[in-house]
Structures are given as C-alpha cells and as structure tokens.
Motif scaffolding. Structure first.
Motif, PDB file in Angstrom:
ATOM      1  N   LEU A 168      70.416  54.727  11.087  1.00 44.57           N
ATOM      2  CA  LEU A 168      71.197  53.990  12.066  1.00 44.57           C
ATOM      3  C   LEU A 168      70.256  53.195  12.981  1.00 44.57           C
ATOM      4  O   LEU A 168      69.078  53.536  13.119  1.00 44.57           O
ATOM      5  CB  LEU A 168      72.029  54.953  12.906  1.00 44.57           C
ATOM      6  N   PRO A 169      70.760  52.131  13.599  1.00 47.23           N
ATOM      7  CA  PRO A 169      69.902  51.377  14.529  1.00 47.23           C
ATOM      8  C   PRO A 169      69.548  52.227  15.747  1.00 47.23           C
ATOM      9  O   PRO A 169      70.200  53.228  16.040  1.00 47.23           O
ATOM     10  CB  PRO A 169      70.783  50.182  14.924  1.00 47.23           C
ATOM     11  N   LYS A 170      68.520  51.810  16.458  1.00 43.24           N
ATOM     12  CA  LYS A 170      68.074  52.554  17.631  1.00 43.24           C
ATOM     13  C   LYS A 170      68.726  51.991  18.895  1.00 43.24           C
ATOM     14  O   LYS A 170      68.815  50.781  19.082  1.00 43.24           O
ATOM     15  CB  LYS A 170      66.553  52.480  17.754  1.00 43.24           C
ATOM     16  N   MET A 171      69.197  52.897  19.714  1.00 38.25           N
ATOM     17  CA  MET A 171      69.755  52.533  21.012  1.00 38.25           C
ATOM     18  C   MET A 171      69.224  53.538  22.024  1.00 38.25           C
ATOM     19  O   MET A 171      69.803  54.614  22.211  1.00 38.25           O
ATOM     20  CB  MET A 171      71.288  52.546  20.987  1.00 38.25           C
ATOM     21  N   PRO A 172      68.089  53.243  22.664  1.00 37.67           N
ATOM     22  CA  PRO A 172      67.495  54.200  23.590  1.00 37.67           C
ATOM     23  C   PRO A 172      68.477  54.658  24.669  1.00 37.67           C
ATOM     24  O   PRO A 172      69.262  53.867  25.191  1.00 37.67           O
ATOM     25  CB  PRO A 172      66.335  53.413  24.206  1.00 37.67           C
ATOM     26  N   LYS A 173      68.456  55.951  24.963  1.00 32.45           N
ATOM     27  CA  LYS A 173      69.226  56.579  26.037  1.00 32.45           C
ATOM     28  C   LYS A 173      70.722  56.648  25.780  1.00 32.45           C
ATOM     29  O   LYS A 173      71.506  56.891  26.711  1.00 32.45           O
ATOM     30  CB  LYS A 173      68.957  55.875  27.370  1.00 32.45           C
ATOM     31  N   LEU A 174      71.149  56.435  24.539  1.00 28.26           N
ATOM     32  CA  LEU A 174      72.560  56.604  24.208  1.00 28.26           C
ATOM     33  C   LEU A 174      72.676  57.351  22.889  1.00 28.26           C
ATOM     34  O   LEU A 174      72.111  56.932  21.876  1.00 28.26           O
ATOM     35  CB  LEU A 174      73.261  55.242  24.093  1.00 28.26           C
ATOM     36  N   THR A 220      74.329  47.616   9.177  1.00 36.80           N
ATOM     37  CA  THR A 220      74.341  46.276   8.586  1.00 36.80           C
ATOM     38  C   THR A 220      74.566  46.344   7.079  1.00 36.80           C
ATOM     39  O   THR A 220      75.244  45.487   6.502  1.00 36.80           O
ATOM     40  CB  THR A 220      73.031  45.528   8.883  1.00 36.80           C
ATOM     41  N   ALA A 221      74.010  47.358   6.420  1.00 35.96           N
ATOM     42  CA  ALA A 221      74.225  47.517   4.981  1.00 35.96           C
ATOM     43  C   ALA A 221      75.684  47.840   4.690  1.00 35.96           C
ATOM     44  O   ALA A 221      76.301  47.274   3.775  1.00 35.96           O
ATOM     45  CB  ALA A 221      73.318  48.626   4.440  1.00 35.96           C
ATOM     46  N   HIS A 222      76.251  48.739   5.470  1.00 36.50           N
ATOM     47  CA  HIS A 222      77.672  49.088   5.288  1.00 36.50           C
ATOM     48  C   HIS A 222      78.549  47.863   5.529  1.00 36.50           C
ATOM     49  O   HIS A 222      79.559  47.661   4.835  1.00 36.50           O
ATOM     50  CB  HIS A 222      78.039  50.214   6.256  1.00 36.50           C
ATOM     51  N   HIS A 223      78.169  47.033   6.503  1.00 35.32           N
ATOM     52  CA  HIS A 223      78.950  45.836   6.826  1.00 35.32           C
ATOM     53  C   HIS A 223      79.086  44.915   5.613  1.00 35.32           C
ATOM     54  O   HIS A 223      80.183  44.467   5.280  1.00 35.32           O
ATOM     55  CB  HIS A 223      78.280  45.095   7.980  1.00 35.32           C
ATOM     56  N   LEU A 224      77.973  44.619   4.950  1.00 39.60           N
ATOM     57  CA  LEU A 224      78.044  43.729   3.792  1.00 39.60           C
ATOM     58  C   LEU A 224      78.722  44.397   2.604  1.00 39.60           C
ATOM     59  O   LEU A 224      79.528  43.775   1.906  1.00 39.60           O
ATOM     60  CB  LEU A 224      76.647  43.268   3.391  1.00 39.60           C
ATOM     61  N   ASN A 272      85.853  45.809  25.943  1.00 38.02           N
ATOM     62  CA  ASN A 272      86.453  46.805  25.053  1.00 38.02           C
ATOM     63  C   ASN A 272      86.795  48.065  25.827  1.00 38.02           C
ATOM     64  O   ASN A 272      86.108  48.451  26.775  1.00 38.02           O
ATOM     65  CB  ASN A 272      85.496  47.153  23.914  1.00 38.02           C
ATOM     66  N   ALA A 273      87.841  48.765  25.373  1.00 35.62           N
ATOM     67  CA  ALA A 273      88.242  50.013  26.020  1.00 35.62           C
ATOM     68  C   ALA A 273      87.655  51.236  25.321  1.00 35.62           C
ATOM     69  O   ALA A 273      87.675  52.334  25.878  1.00 35.62           O
ATOM     70  CB  ALA A 273      89.769  50.120  26.060  1.00 35.62           C
ATOM     71  N   GLY A 274      87.146  51.058  24.101  1.00 24.16           N
ATOM     72  CA  GLY A 274      86.605  52.176  23.332  1.00 24.16           C
ATOM     73  C   GLY A 274      85.088  52.183  23.324  1.00 24.16           C
ATOM     74  O   GLY A 274      84.427  51.282  23.847  1.00 24.16           O
ATOM     75  N   ASN A 275      84.526  53.202  22.707  1.00 29.25           N
ATOM     76  CA  ASN A 275      83.070  53.316  22.599  1.00 29.25           C
ATOM     77  C   ASN A 275      82.521  52.155  21.780  1.00 29.25           C
ATOM     78  O   ASN A 275      83.051  51.813  20.713  1.00 29.25           O
ATOM     79  CB  ASN A 275      82.685  54.639  21.955  1.00 29.25           C
ATOM     80  N   THR A 276      81.427  51.569  22.278  1.00 28.03           N
ATOM     81  CA  THR A 276      80.871  50.353  21.679  1.00 28.03           C
ATOM     82  C   THR A 276      79.355  50.409  21.692  1.00 28.03           C
ATOM     83  O   THR A 276      78.752  50.785  22.702  1.00 28.03           O
ATOM     84  CB  THR A 276      81.335  49.106  22.457  1.00 28.03           C
ATOM     85  N   VAL A 277      78.757  50.030  20.586  1.00 27.33           N
ATOM     86  CA  VAL A 277      77.309  49.897  20.517  1.00 27.33           C
ATOM     87  C   VAL A 277      77.003  48.619  19.742  1.00 27.33           C
ATOM     88  O   VAL A 277      77.705  48.279  18.779  1.00 27.33           O
ATOM     89  CB  VAL A 277      76.654  51.130  19.847  1.00 27.33           C
ATOM     90  N   GLY A 278      75.978  47.879  20.194  1.00 30.23           N
ATOM     91  CA  GLY A 278      75.713  46.634  19.486  1.00 30.23           C
ATOM     92  C   GLY A 278      74.473  45.926  19.952  1.00 30.23           C
ATOM     93  O   GLY A 278      73.767  46.351  20.872  1.00 30.23           O
ATOM     94  N   GLU A 279      74.228  44.774  19.283  1.00 29.75           N
ATOM     95  CA  GLU A 279      72.999  44.023  19.476  1.00 29.75           C
ATOM     96  C   GLU A 279      73.290  42.529  19.512  1.00 29.75           C
ATOM     97  O   GLU A 279      74.087  42.028  18.720  1.00 29.75           O
ATOM     98  CB  GLU A 279      72.025  44.327  18.335  1.00 29.75           C
ATOM     99  N   MET A 280      72.635  41.846  20.456  1.00 33.71           N
ATOM    100  CA  MET A 280      72.666  40.389  20.521  1.00 33.71           C
ATOM    101  C   MET A 280      71.239  39.886  20.413  1.00 33.71           C
ATOM    102  O   MET A 280      70.360  40.370  21.127  1.00 33.71           O
ATOM    103  CB  MET A 280      73.300  39.908  21.826  1.00 33.71           C
ATOM    104  N   ASP A 281      71.015  38.936  19.520  1.00 32.24           N
ATOM    105  CA  ASP A 281      69.654  38.458  19.256  1.00 32.24           C
ATOM    106  C   ASP A 281      69.615  36.935  19.241  1.00 32.24           C
ATOM    107  O   ASP A 281      70.484  36.292  18.641  1.00 32.24           O
ATOM    108  CB  ASP A 281      69.152  38.950  17.891  1.00 32.24           C
ATOM    109  N   ASN A 311      71.776  46.259  23.097  1.00 30.98           N
ATOM    110  CA  ASN A 311      70.438  45.685  23.012  1.00 30.98           C
ATOM    111  C   ASN A 311      70.578  44.168  23.032  1.00 30.98           C
ATOM    112  O   ASN A 311      71.209  43.588  22.148  1.00 30.98           O
ATOM    113  CB  ASN A 311      69.730  46.099  21.712  1.00 30.98           C
ATOM    114  N   ASN A 312      70.007  43.535  24.041  1.00 28.11           N
ATOM    115  CA  ASN A 312      70.067  42.078  24.160  1.00 28.11           C
ATOM    116  C   ASN A 312      68.643  41.551  24.035  1.00 28.11           C
ATOM    117  O   ASN A 312      67.821  41.752  24.922  1.00 28.11           O
ATOM    118  CB  ASN A 312      70.676  41.689  25.508  1.00 28.11           C
TER     119      ASN A 312
END
Length: 426
Positions: free
Chosen positions: A39-45, A132-136, A252-261, A288-289
């Motif tokens: 899974l991707p890394k999200m420090p402190k979560l 990302t693999a699951h997404h495709l 969003n009202a639910g749990n969310t994790v993501g990345e902007m690059d 992660n921004n």
C-alpha cells in the motif's frame, strides 16, 4: 482466489466489454502486480485495514441508479456519469469542429483507442503501489478529455460523477484522463457526490498531460458519502512553460486517503496546488500533496488548509522535491490546520527534499485551536457561537478560497463548506 482464476475472470470480462486487447494486457499485468505490491505510505495515519477491496470483484461494469438530469445549456461543455453509466456528454459544435473530445473513457477506447492508450496510466504508473495496480486492473468507469494543439476552451468543462451506492458491492473505480496539447487552454470542474447509503469503496484517479505552453485549471468539489472509503490519486505531468492549477475542496464525509502530484518535467513549468479539507465526526483523512521539480526554472506552490470538528483526524503532508539539475527552481508551501474541538487530532507536515544548490525553497506549517480573541469578539457582538465559529473558519480559509481562479467554483465550494460545517457542528 488464486491469480490464474482471477486473470481468467478479468480477461473474460474485458472481452465481454469489447475492450482493446492492449488494455486487457495492461489489466492483467496490473492484476499480477497487485498481488505483490504494498500500500502507499501515509505517515502518521493508519489506514492499512480500510476496506478498499471487494472480496469478490464486481466485473459486470453496468447499471446505474435513477437520476434526473437537466438539459445542457447552449455553449455548455458537460459530461454526467452515475456509477458506470454516462448519462450525458455535450460538446458544442464549434469545439467539436476544432477536435475537442469529451466522452466516456470506454467509448473513447472504442473510437480513438490509439490516442487514449498513448496516455492512459503513463502519468501514474500502475505498479506504483497496490491501490494503483488495483485501479487499472478493475477500472470500471471514467472520462476522456482531449484538447488539440492551440485550442482554447473558454467555457468551463463540467464533469459530474455520482457514485451509485444504492446497493452494496458496487465499487466506483473511476479514471479521468485529460490531455492538453501544446498551446492549448482548458478549465475543468469536477464534482463528486454519492447517491445512496450502502458501503462501497471508491478509487478515483486523475491524470493530466499538460504539454508545452498549455494552461490547465482543475477544480474538484469532493463530497462523497459517509459510507464511502475513498482512495484518490491526482497527478499532472507539466511540460515546458506549461501551468497546471489545482483547486480542491475535500468535503467527503467518509474516510479518505490520497495523493496530489505536480510533476514539473519541462523548463519553466508551474504547478500551483490549493486544497481545503473539512473533517467531522470520527472521520479520518490523509493527504500527500507533492510538487516535484525535474526541469529548470520551475515553480511549485502548495497551499492547503484544514478544519477539524468532532473527533476527526486529518494529516497534511506537503512535499516539495527538487531533483538534481533543476537549477533555478522555486518551491514554496503552506500547511495549516485549525482544530475546533479538543478531541480532534491534526498534523501539518512540511517536507523539503532538495538536491540542488541554485534554488529557492520555503515552508510554513501550523496546527492549533480557534483564535479565542476572534471568537470572543464575534460573541460580544451578539453573534451565536455556531455562526461565530463558521465566520472564524471562513476567515481561516480565505487565503485559499480567494485564490481559486473560478468564481463559480468559489461560490459552490463556499456553499458546500457551509453545509458541512453546519452538519459537523450539529
């Protein structure tokens, strides 16, 4: 399910869907990578146990809830999707004549397959992580926007996506691919909502290819439902003297994790990332921004602000990276978090990764409660406390709100903001 069986089922579903063989091969490769990637890394979560994946993937790729749709206005550029069904795709004749394309992603794979496959999953690689693999591999919805060389789309392109959660086991795996060729210009507004209350995961990806001297403004108003666990990844590849502006309202009202690059690959490119996030109840959000400077004399800006209510959790990681050789790069960021309750927890983590000397870089970060002086002043004027709190929050977010380039997006974001704050206070 073993890998061989999963591949057979996925290949059959892709063939039934009449997809190009090249896409089927990419799906199967992504599925094989999914089995081994992390899974991707999200420090402190801690999000590793969130239900991102269905035990038995849904491979039908059909069906949609009932939805009332207003007719498109003259000159409006719009695409509307509910679940995996496209209800409306409208491009004025003048833009069609110039070669502008806006359509369902799978329709585009049938009509202009070479063009789509040239760019699909090239900005974001399928093997970057497990999500990302699951997404495709299990991609089931999407849109394609193509703006040819030198074309300037003056009307905003509206892309409305409604997650169909009227029934369980209907994950939304949506991919928006935007290609702006050299010297083109386009303003995209995406609106994400949920219809229904069933628990379903959402995987949402945006790829932007901004070629030389193009201008892309991407605004997104995200308000997915409380039962939706969301992973998002938005990335722009920014060419020579091109500019991409992000303006995102994460409501969003639910749990969310993501990345902007923003990947600044060409000399003189600019990436400007603005983001607002509001968390309520026991919601958890991690973002992660990142701006990465590859080209010389590039500019990368990050400005994100978050407000926490209830017992919610918010993590901002702002990452400015300057690669060796990116002379004259400029990286600036602000990460600020306002906690409206002692039960909340917020993190604002500025990160600078610099491997070059001739650069400018700076950051600012703050985490704290509401300013008591400001709040007491409003209360002393007879303003009820909930209203006073919302006014303080509006002031805190003003630096980002006023910087959003499109007035309509600002107004819609403020309306959504007020609604979520009111619900959060209740």
């Amino acid at each position: 399910m073993d890998l061989t069986t999963a591949k057979q089922q996925l290949a059959t579903a892709s063939a039934t869907h009449h997809e190009p063989s090249a896409l089927t091969k990419r799906r199967l490769a992504a599925l094989a990578a999914f089995k081994t990637l992390a899974l991707p890394k999200m420090p402190k979560l801690k999000f590793q146990t969130w239900p991102f994946f269905e035990r038995q993937p849904n491979l039908t790729w059909t069906g949609a809830a009932a939805f009332d749709l207003a007719p498109a206005l003259e000159g409006q550029v719009r695409l509307t999707q509910v679940g995996q069904v496209t209800l409306d795709a409208h491009v004025p004749a003048a833009l069609k004549d110039q070669g502008v394309l806006l359509m369902d992603l799978f329709t585009a794979l049938q009509t202009v397959p070479d063009l789509v496959l040239k760019f699909l999953m090239t900005v974001v690689k399928a093997d970057e992580n497990k999500l990302t693999a699951h997404h495709l591999a299990y991609l089931n919805a999407g849109a394609f926007l193509y703006v040819p060389r030198g074309v300037k789309v003056t009307a905003p392109v509206e892309i409305n996506v409604t997650q169909d959660s009227t029934q369980p086991h209907q994950p939304l795996i949506h991919h928006l691919l935007i290609v702006a060729e050299a010297n083109s210009q386009v303003d995209v507004i995406q609106h994400l909502t949920t219809q229904g209350t069933a628990a379903n995961p959402a995987s949402l990806m945006v790829e932007i290819v901004a070629q030389a001297n193009s201008r892309v403004t991407f605004s997104s108003l995200d308000e997915l439902g409380a039962q939706t666990v969301t992973y998002f990844k938005r990335r722009a590849q920014i060419g020579r003297d091109a500019k991409v502006e992000w303006a995102v309202g994460m409501m969003n009202a639910g749990n969310t994790v993501g990345e902007m690059d923003s990947e600044l690959v060409g000399e003189g490119g600019e990436g400007d990332s603005k983001l607002i996030a509001i968390t309520t109840a026991d919601q958890q959000v991690g973002i992660n921004n990142r701006v990465t400077h590859h080209g010389q004399h590039t500019t990368g800006l990050i400005n994100q602000r978050g407000v926490l209510l209830g017992q919610s959790r918010l993590v901002f990681n702002g990452i400015g990276e300057i690669i060796h050789g990116a002379h004259g790069a400029k990286a600036e960021q602000q990460n600020r978090v306002l906690m409206m309750s002692p039960a909340t927890r917020g993190d604002a983590n500025p990160i600078l990764l610099i491997d070059e000397n001739d650069v400018e870089a700076g950051h600012a970060a703050s985490v704290g409660p509401v300013n008591p002086v400001q709040l007491n002043y409003l209360l002393s004027r007879g303003i009820p406390k909930p209203v006073a709190q919302r006014l303080v929050i509006r002031g805190f977010l003003a630096a980002v709100l006023t910087a959003i380039p499109t007035q309509r997006v600002r107004e819609e974001l403020i309306a959504i903001l007020e609604r979520k704050l009111t619900d959060g206070q209740a």
